[in-house]
Design a protein around this motif. Structure first.
Motif, mmCIF file in Angstrom:
data_model
loop_
_atom_site.group_PDB
_atom_site.id
_atom_site.type_symbol
_atom_site.label_atom_id
_atom_site.label_comp_id
_atom_site.label_asym_id
_atom_site.label_seq_id
_atom_site.Cartn_x
_atom_site.Cartn_y
_atom_site.Cartn_z
ATOM 1 N N PHE A 33 0.843 -1.204 0.000
ATOM 2 C CA PHE A 33 0.000 0.000 0.000
ATOM 3 C C PHE A 33 0.876 1.251 0.000
ATOM 4 O O PHE A 33 1.387 1.659 1.037
ATOM 5 C CB PHE A 33 -0.917 0.002 1.221
ATOM 6 N N PHE A 34 1.022 1.852 -1.179
ATOM 7 C CA PHE A 34 1.811 3.069 -1.297
ATOM 8 C C PHE A 34 1.094 4.252 -0.663
ATOM 9 O O PHE A 34 1.714 5.134 -0.082
ATOM 10 C CB PHE A 34 2.072 3.357 -2.780
ATOM 11 N N SER A 35 -0.234 4.265 -0.788
ATOM 12 C CA SER A 35 -1.008 5.419 -0.330
ATOM 13 C C SER A 35 -2.145 4.978 0.577
ATOM 14 O O SER A 35 -3.191 4.522 0.110
ATOM 15 C CB SER A 35 -1.581 6.187 -1.526
ATOM 16 N N ALA A 36 -1.953 5.159 1.881
ATOM 17 C CA ALA A 36 -3.045 4.900 2.822
ATOM 18 C C ALA A 36 -4.181 5.887 2.593
ATOM 19 O O ALA A 36 -5.360 5.558 2.758
ATOM 20 C CB ALA A 36 -2.529 5.003 4.261
ATOM 21 N N GLU A 37 -3.824 7.101 2.208
ATOM 22 C CA GLU A 37 -4.833 8.129 1.984
ATOM 23 C C GLU A 37 -5.825 7.713 0.899
ATOM 24 O O GLU A 37 -7.029 7.930 1.019
ATOM 25 C CB GLU A 37 -4.160 9.440 1.575
ATOM 26 N N GLU A 38 -5.319 7.094 -0.173
ATOM 27 C CA GLU A 38 -6.179 6.713 -1.284
ATOM 28 C C GLU A 38 -6.839 5.355 -1.094
ATOM 29 O O GLU A 38 -7.990 5.155 -1.494
ATOM 30 C CB GLU A 38 -5.360 6.691 -2.583
ATOM 31 N N ASP A 39 -6.126 4.409 -0.498
ATOM 32 C CA ASP A 39 -6.592 3.017 -0.485
ATOM 33 C C ASP A 39 -7.197 2.553 0.833
ATOM 34 O O ASP A 39 -7.852 1.513 0.864
ATOM 35 C CB ASP A 39 -5.431 2.082 -0.849
ATOM 36 N N LEU A 40 -6.955 3.274 1.933
ATOM 37 C CA LEU A 40 -7.396 2.789 3.236
ATOM 38 C C LEU A 40 -8.204 3.806 4.032
ATOM 39 O O LEU A 40 -9.197 3.462 4.672
ATOM 40 C CB LEU A 40 -6.181 2.369 4.083
ATOM 41 N N ASP A 41 -7.774 5.059 4.012
ATOM 42 C CA ASP A 41 -8.284 6.031 4.969
ATOM 43 C C ASP A 41 -9.103 7.137 4.311
ATOM 44 O O ASP A 41 -9.154 8.255 4.805
ATOM 45 C CB ASP A 41 -7.111 6.633 5.748
ATOM 46 N N LYS A 42 -9.730 6.811 3.190
ATOM 47 C CA LYS A 42 -10.506 7.809 2.455
ATOM 48 C C LYS A 42 -11.940 7.823 3.003
ATOM 49 O O LYS A 42 -12.827 7.106 2.521
ATOM 50 C CB LYS A 42 -10.493 7.493 0.964
ATOM 51 N N VAL A 43 -12.158 8.629 4.032
ATOM 52 C CA VAL A 43 -13.414 8.614 4.778
ATOM 53 C C VAL A 43 -14.613 8.844 3.864
ATOM 54 O O VAL A 43 -15.616 8.115 3.916
ATOM 55 C CB VAL A 43 -13.388 9.683 5.894
ATOM 56 N N LYS A 44 -14.533 9.847 3.020
ATOM 57 C CA LYS A 44 -15.659 10.197 2.147
ATOM 58 C C LYS A 44 -16.019 9.045 1.219
ATOM 59 O O LYS A 44 -17.207 8.771 0.973
ATOM 60 C CB LYS A 44 -15.310 11.451 1.348
ATOM 61 N N LEU A 45 -15.008 8.357 0.702
ATOM 62 C CA LEU A 45 -15.244 7.225 -0.197
ATOM 63 C C LEU A 45 -15.969 6.098 0.524
ATOM 64 O O LEU A 45 -16.956 5.557 0.031
ATOM 65 C CB LEU A 45 -13.910 6.718 -0.751
ATOM 66 N N TRP A 46 -15.472 5.747 1.710
ATOM 67 C CA TRP A 46 -16.081 4.629 2.432
ATOM 68 C C TRP A 46 -17.531 4.937 2.796
ATOM 69 O O TRP A 46 -18.406 4.075 2.702
ATOM 70 C CB TRP A 46 -15.281 4.313 3.690
ATOM 71 N N LYS A 47 -17.798 6.160 3.188
ATOM 72 C CA LYS A 47 -19.177 6.521 3.529
ATOM 73 C C LYS A 47 -20.076 6.466 2.289
ATOM 74 O O LYS A 47 -21.210 5.983 2.348
ATOM 75 C CB LYS A 47 -19.215 7.916 4.152
ATOM 76 N N ALA A 48 -19.567 6.968 1.169
ATOM 77 C CA ALA A 48 -20.368 7.013 -0.055
ATOM 78 C C ALA A 48 -20.684 5.617 -0.572
ATOM 79 O O ALA A 48 -21.751 5.392 -1.165
ATOM 80 C CB ALA A 48 -19.632 7.811 -1.132
ATOM 81 N N THR A 49 -19.779 4.663 -0.357
ATOM 82 C CA THR A 49 -19.970 3.296 -0.863
ATOM 83 C C THR A 49 -20.519 2.356 0.202
ATOM 84 O O THR A 49 -20.542 1.147 0.003
ATOM 85 C CB THR A 49 -18.640 2.735 -1.389
ATOM 86 N N LYS A 50 -20.945 2.941 1.348
ATOM 87 C CA LYS A 50 -21.488 2.150 2.463
ATOM 88 C C LYS A 50 -20.504 1.068 2.913
ATOM 89 O O LYS A 50 -20.873 -0.073 3.178
ATOM 90 C CB LYS A 50 -22.836 1.535 2.072
ATOM 91 N N TYR A 51 -19.232 1.453 2.936
ATOM 92 C CA TYR A 51 -18.137 0.630 3.464
ATOM 93 C C TYR A 51 -17.946 -0.673 2.675
ATOM 94 O O TYR A 51 -17.503 -1.682 3.221
ATOM 95 C CB TYR A 51 -18.345 0.349 4.958
ATOM 96 N N ARG A 52 -18.254 -0.601 1.367
ATOM 97 C CA ARG A 52 -18.032 -1.769 0.523
ATOM 98 C C ARG A 52 -16.530 -2.030 0.371
ATOM 99 O O ARG A 52 -15.775 -1.138 -0.018
ATOM 100 C CB ARG A 52 -18.662 -1.517 -0.853
ATOM 101 N N ASN A 53 -16.094 -3.214 0.689
ATOM 102 C CA ASN A 53 -14.693 -3.661 0.584
ATOM 103 C C ASN A 53 -13.750 -2.976 1.581
ATOM 104 O O ASN A 53 -12.536 -3.154 1.490
ATOM 105 C CB ASN A 53 -14.156 -3.452 -0.841
ATOM 106 N N THR A 54 -14.288 -2.212 2.519
ATOM 107 C CA THR A 54 -13.434 -1.543 3.503
ATOM 108 C C THR A 54 -12.676 -2.568 4.344
ATOM 109 O O THR A 54 -11.446 -2.511 4.469
ATOM 110 C CB THR A 54 -14.287 -0.654 4.436
ATOM 111 N N GLU A 55 -13.427 -3.491 4.918
ATOM 112 C CA GLU A 55 -12.802 -4.500 5.786
ATOM 113 C C GLU A 55 -11.822 -5.360 5.003
ATOM 114 O O GLU A 55 -10.745 -5.702 5.506
ATOM 115 C CB GLU A 55 -13.884 -5.383 6.416
#
Length: 544
Positions: free
Chosen positions: A415-437
């Protein structure tokens, strides 16, 4: 015959010289003084290091970007050497401009005449260099070469579209798609042109089959690569699973709004955006789609370009390059098909406007070395050089930037970018945490297995870059990461950056202050050392 050939050769040398000199001139600041500040380039550099050391793309380095751009960078590294990549990237950018301008010349020579080809080749070089965000050797500019090759094969010889041309055109569209997935919409050009030629359904089907066969060829080679490296699932994970999740952050209407938001920043393009709209207006007002093949081509390319841009749904200026083909063909149509002549005064005003607006942007780009981000990264690299060993693995939260490459330290995890691949709060909320875990579990497994010697927090308190609070499974997994750090690592030191008079803010400011800090110093990173390594260092000091 000899005299004719001599004249022809002189014309060809003249054309090549013009395009080469213009490409060098437009890229002069980028080539000589301007740093490479596009973070995407460092994704590619770190992926290349992984592959050069025997690793596999996506299995040992993860990113949602399609694979072909990584292979291009890998080839550059093999030719120029990994530690010469900064120079290689800049030179490659100029070479790309040169060959794109030649292809544009060939296209418009086929459509109109030599003079049109020469003018449009030069005009392309202006468009693709009009904004500093367009300069880096990056996905939104690299895709243009295979797309232009495809256009040339489809449009030459009065739109002949032979079997070989269709297969080759499909191949280049496939290559472009493996550089930037959203340009797959340019594949619509082939059925559109078949319909334009009023071919029967049987020929329309044949054209589609041949072009699709060519389209699959580069995918087949990628399939072989990932199959041989036992990484087919990893390719699927990063390009399909994560790629589809990442692209679902915005609704179609939001993507439409975001797509046109960044047009405002590309000031030198303003006259030509107007020309694009004017060409479409003329086409519909005069009902040219019935009889004018050039008008149909402008319309087809405009449709493909708009789909490609809107599906991207981001506001960065560099993404406006996805509509560059539409602007290019629209201007060519106005000048060489409709022959709309501008007055001398209007032409002078447009030229002065383009020069002044581009010149201002170029001036900004030439002083990028003063940016806080670059100074912060330099401070981190200095600490790494002074305090770590060459074989030490490190992990940077929340973005790798140029630090791994310039400090020559290996990256822990894929994981080069935690900001893009792990910790993108707005993305996870918008996708209802799909594939977050799912992604967090891969990251936690990677980091607990590789156990980097040092973890460097570039946000100072492992904060999320946009300051939004974490919730649900995202917060749970983040807390697991924090717990793992607290059990296995010890805070070692913090880095400070002294701000000059003209530097008034820091990109990632600290949320708390230290008592002994000078007023013009800001904490910009924190370092955590692995506990067993710390104990070993203490033992060595005690022994001495």
């Amino acid at each position: 015959m000899i005299k004719y050939n001599s004249v022809k050769i002189i014309k060809q040398i003249y054309t090549l010289s013009i395009f080469l000199l213009l490409a060098l001139s437009f890229k002069a600041i980028y080539l000589i003084s301007s740093p490479i500040w596009r973070v995407d380039l460092f994704y590619y550099l770190e992926a290349v290091r992984t592959m050069l050391e025997g690793g596999t793309l996506y299995k040992n380095f993860g990113c949602s970007h399609p694979p072909l751009c990584y292979f291009v960078f890998y080839a550059l590294a093999k030719i120029a050497g990994y530690h010469n990549m900064f120079a290689a990237i800049k030179v490659a950018s100029i070479i790309l401009d040169f060959f794109c301008s030649l292809t544009v010349f060939a296209i418009f020579k086929e459509l109109y005449e030599d003079r049109a080809g020469l003018f449009m080749g030069c005009f392309y070089l202006f468009l693709v260099n009009a904004h500093p965000a367009f300069w880096p050797f990056n996905i939104p500019v690299i895709y243009l070469l295979p797309i232009f090759f495809s256009f040339y094969l489809l449009l030459r010889n009065n739109f002949e579209m032979s079997s070989v041309s269709l297969i080759a055109s499909g191949f280049f569209i496939g290559c472009a798609t493996l550089i930037s997935t959203n340009v797959v919409f340019y594949s619509l050009m082939i059925p559109m042109l078949s319909i334009m030629k009023k071919r029967s359904f049987r020929y329309l089907l044949k054209d589609g089959v041949l072009s699709f066969a060519g389209f699959l060829i580069p995918f087949f080679f990628c399939f072989i690569y990932f199959y041989r490296h036992n990484a087919l699932y990893d390719w699927y994970l990063w390009n399909i699973v994560w790629g589809s999740t990442y692209s679902a952050a915005y609704t179609p209407l939001q993507k439409l709004a975001l797509s046109f938001g960044s047009f405002i920043e590309v000031v030198p393009w303003y006259p030509f955006l107007i020309a694009w709209l004017l060409s479409l207006y003329v086409i519909f007002r005069e009902n040219l789609l019935k009889s004018n093949h050039h008008a149909k081509i402008v319309f087809f390319i405009s449709v493909c370009a708009l789909f490609s841009r809107i599906i991207m749904g981001k506001t960065a200026e560099r993404y406006e390059l996805y509509v560059l083909p539409a602007i290019l063909f629209s201007v060519g149509f106005i000048l060489f098909d409709r022959k709309i002549n501008l007055s001398k005064q209007t032409s002078i005003i447009i030229i002065i406007f383009c020069i002044c607006s581009s010149g201002y942007l170029f001036k900004i780009a030439s002083v990028q070395n003063d940016s806080l981000l670059i100074q912060r990264d330099a401070a981190v690299r200095n600490w790494i050089d002074a305090n770590t060993k060459p074989l030490d693995k490190i992990y940077l939260w929340n973005e790798g930037y140029d630090i791994y490459y310039l400090s020559d330290r290996k990256m822990a995890t894929r994981f080069f970018s935690a900001e893009e691949d792990l910790d993108k709060v707005k993305l996870w909320k918008a996708t209802k945490y799909r594939n977050t875990e799912y992604l967090w579990n891969i990251f936690l497994s990677d980091i607990s297995t590789e156990r980097p010697a040092y973890i460097i927090d570039l946000t100072y308190h492992f904060s999320q870059s946009n300051g939004m609070e974490r919730h649900g499974i995202h917060k749970k997994k983040y807390d697991e990461f924090m717990s793992w750090i607290s059990h296995n690592y010890t805070f070692m030191t913090q880095g400070q950056l002294t701000l000059g008079k003209h530097l008034t803010k820091i990109p990632c400011p600290a949320t708390t202050k230290t008592q002994n800090r000078k007023e013009n110093e800001h904490e910009v990173f924190r370092v955590f050392i692995r506990n067993d390594l710390l104990n070993r260092q203490k033992s060595e000091i005690s022994y001495k």
